[in-house]
Scaffold this active site. Structure first.
Site, PDB file in Angstrom:
ATOM      1  N   GLU A 143       0.834  -1.196   0.000  1.00 38.87           N
ATOM      2  CA  GLU A 143       0.000   0.000   0.000  1.00 38.87           C
ATOM      3  C   GLU A 143       0.875   1.255   0.000  1.00 38.87           C
ATOM      4  O   GLU A 143       1.937   1.293   0.632  1.00 38.87           O
ATOM      5  CB  GLU A 143      -0.929   0.009   1.220  1.00 38.87           C
ATOM      6  CG  GLU A 143      -1.987  -1.080   1.146  1.00 38.87           C
ATOM      7  CD  GLU A 143      -3.007  -1.020   2.271  1.00 38.87           C
ATOM      8  OE1 GLU A 143      -4.174  -1.374   2.020  1.00 38.87           O
ATOM      9  OE2 GLU A 143      -2.645  -0.626   3.400  1.00 38.87           O
TER      10      GLU A 143
ATOM     11  N   CYS B 155       3.611   8.698   0.723  1.00 39.92           N
ATOM     12  CA  CYS B 155       4.141   7.787   1.731  1.00 39.92           C
ATOM     13  C   CYS B 155       4.446   6.460   1.045  1.00 39.92           C
ATOM     14  O   CYS B 155       3.525   5.748   0.622  1.00 39.92           O
ATOM     15  CB  CYS B 155       3.126   7.611   2.862  1.00 39.92           C
ATOM     16  SG  CYS B 155       3.730   6.632   4.242  1.00 39.92           S
TER      17      CYS B 155
ATOM     18  N   CYS C 250       6.592  -6.605   7.312  1.00 43.86           N
ATOM     19  CA  CYS C 250       7.595  -6.006   8.203  1.00 43.86           C
ATOM     20  C   CYS C 250       8.024  -7.052   9.232  1.00 43.86           C
ATOM     21  O   CYS C 250       7.244  -7.935   9.593  1.00 43.86           O
ATOM     22  CB  CYS C 250       7.007  -4.781   8.911  1.00 43.86           C
ATOM     23  SG  CYS C 250       8.211  -3.775   9.806  1.00 43.86           S
TER      24      CYS C 250
ATOM     25  N   CYS D 146       6.072  -3.869  15.816  1.00 46.80           N
ATOM     26  CA  CYS D 146       5.708  -2.792  16.742  1.00 46.80           C
ATOM     27  C   CYS D 146       4.244  -2.959  17.113  1.00 46.80           C
ATOM     28  O   CYS D 146       3.381  -3.087  16.228  1.00 46.80           O
ATOM     29  CB  CYS D 146       5.958  -1.432  16.098  1.00 46.80           C
ATOM     30  SG  CYS D 146       7.698  -1.142  15.692  1.00 46.80           S
TER      31      CYS D 146
ATOM     32  N   CYS E 206       1.314  -0.788  15.644  1.00 45.67           N
ATOM     33  CA  CYS E 206       1.321  -0.596  14.192  1.00 45.67           C
ATOM     34  C   CYS E 206       0.663  -1.777  13.493  1.00 45.67           C
ATOM     35  O   CYS E 206       1.027  -2.937  13.721  1.00 45.67           O
ATOM     36  CB  CYS E 206       2.763  -0.428  13.706  1.00 45.67           C
ATOM     37  SG  CYS E 206       2.913  -0.214  11.927  1.00 45.67           S
TER      38      CYS E 206
ATOM     39  N   CYS F  91      -1.177   6.984   9.576  1.00 44.22           N
ATOM     40  CA  CYS F  91       0.066   6.447  10.103  1.00 44.22           C
ATOM     41  C   CYS F  91      -0.187   5.210  10.964  1.00 44.22           C
ATOM     42  O   CYS F  91      -1.010   5.226  11.874  1.00 44.22           O
ATOM     43  CB  CYS F  91       0.760   7.525  10.940  1.00 44.22           C
ATOM     44  SG  CYS F  91       2.332   7.020  11.627  1.00 44.22           S
TER      45      CYS F  91
END
Length: 409
Positions: free
Chosen positions: A131, A144, A151, A155, A158, A389
């Protein structure tokens, strides 16, 4: 009203000029050809030599291709009018310049756009999806960009961290996001802007790039470095390095190299002022604790009041938002030219966190501002389409294997 467009289906593609639209799914033949997108000038020269361009012509032909790819936004070799027909045919037989396929486009009530991009299979692998988000503001537009599919950092606040790492993105795939976004927005010369687009009233539509999408860019250092060199080249995409920001969760050994070899602006995903809490929120802290991270920041090449480090701090209710936390944040950053972005937590399905109360965010910001640090509160953008975010995650990675294969066929 939120708008979702399924651009993988020709029947649902909006009626916009062909040059604005992606070229559709990449054919298997094209997927097997190496891409010229994202190559350095030297790499582009090597590609030209491989199709028998005489050595004395390589520099000129490299400049021609560079201009067509990054200034004019050519999506097909046939568009390169000042390149000889036989050379265009040889290039087309050996190389690809396709952008990623736009599978889906979502447009937020605030004008933010999120694209689900699909890249063709590599080798024995399968197609992958990421994305990318475009945030329009008056006088500027920020893209962005993702660096990985998934990933490794997990985290806990997130959404991307809940998706396992599939693979790193190649330079062609990183630069391809920029080109696809600019094309879709009508940001190349003579390109028409799609109906209904909410974009800056003047200037470039993509004026800023932030490596804050899916993935940890410093775990894909070489590919990100090459892609950003292309993006910042003054004769191509021509983004100033001061308009390119790389965000890291704290891969300390790579921070000096980022300043020395990329020279872009640096952002640190901080989010906590104590090691015990940051170990939970940003688990890479167990490997590179705060003391080491902040020492690397203080030594960042080129650091000055004009080239400050941005520290990102997500506001989590009852977790990291007390005035004691604000005081400790000021103490930790003493002596570092810095800006502190306070980010209201953006919720996603299954999260255990809540956003801090707005009054508390303002009190936190006031304390940091009074200590002499710029501390803007980031306005949430694109929450309704999960484009804010910490909300990015490619839907295809949540599908069952049979569903993924069907979607890619």
């Amino acid at each position: 009203m939120t708008m979702t467009l399924d651009l993988a289906s020709p029947a649902t593609r909006p009626a916009v000029p062909p040059r604005v639209m992606p070229g559709g799914a990449v054919s298997p033949a094209a997927a097997e050809k190496p891409s010229l997108i994202g190559l350095s000038r030297e790499g582009l020269g090597d590609a030209l030599r491989s199709v028998d361009v005489p050595g004395k012509q390589v520099r000129m032909r490299t400049a021609q291709l560079w201009h067509w790819l990054y200034v004019r936004g050519a999506e097909d070799f046939g568009q390169m009018a000042n390149v000889a027909r036989d050379l265009r045919d040889r290039l087309d037989a050996s190389f690809a310049i396709e952008r990623p396929e736009i599978v889906e486009e979502q447009i937020s009530v605030d004008g933010t756009r999120k694209w689900l991009f699909r890249f063709p299979a590599r080798g024995a692998g399968r197609p992958v999806e990421i994305e990318t988000v475009y945030i329009p503001e008056e006088g500027r537009g920020t893209l962005c960009v993702s660096s990985q599919v998934g990933c490794t950092l997990t985290c806990t606040f997130c959404h991307t961290g809940t998706q396992r790492l599939v693979r790193n993105l190649e330079p062609s795939e990183i630069v391809g996001q920029i080109l696809a976004a600019r094309s879709r927005l009508g940001d190349f010369p003579d390109a028409a802007t799609p109906a209904g687009a909410i974009v800056p009233s003047e200037g470039r539509l993509v004026s800023n790039v932030v490596m804050m999408g899916m993935g940890e860019p410093l775990y894909n250092f070489d590919n990100v470095k090459q892609a950003l060199a292309v993006a910042s080249d003054g004769e191509g995409v021509s983004l100033s390095k001061r308009r390119i920001t790389l965000s890291t969760s704290g891969v300390v050994p790579m921070i000096p190299r980022t300043g020395e070899e990329m020279g872009v602006m640096l952002a640190i995903s901080l989010h906590a002022v104590r090691d015990d809490l940051r170990d939970v929120l940003v688990p890479i802290n167990k490997k590179y604790p705060l003391e080491e991270l902040l020492a690397a920041c203080r030594a960042y090449p080129g650091l000055s009041n004009a080239r400050r480090i941005t520290f990102e701090y997500v506001m989590l209710k009852g977790i990291n938002d007390s005035l004691a936390d604000a005081r400790e944040l000021v103490r930790l950053l003493k002596g570092i030219p810095a800006k502190i972005n306070l980010i209201p937590f953006n919720p996603w399905p299954g999260t255990a966190y809540e956003c801090s109360d707005w009054d508390q965010i303002e009190r936190f910001a006031d304390h940091v501002n009074q200590a002499g640090y710029a501390s803007p509160i980031r306005t949430p953008r694109g929450r309704d389409i999960f484009a804010a975010c910490g909300q990015l995650k490619s839907e295809s990675e949540r599908m069952k294997k049979s569903e993924r294969l069907a979607a890619a066929s």
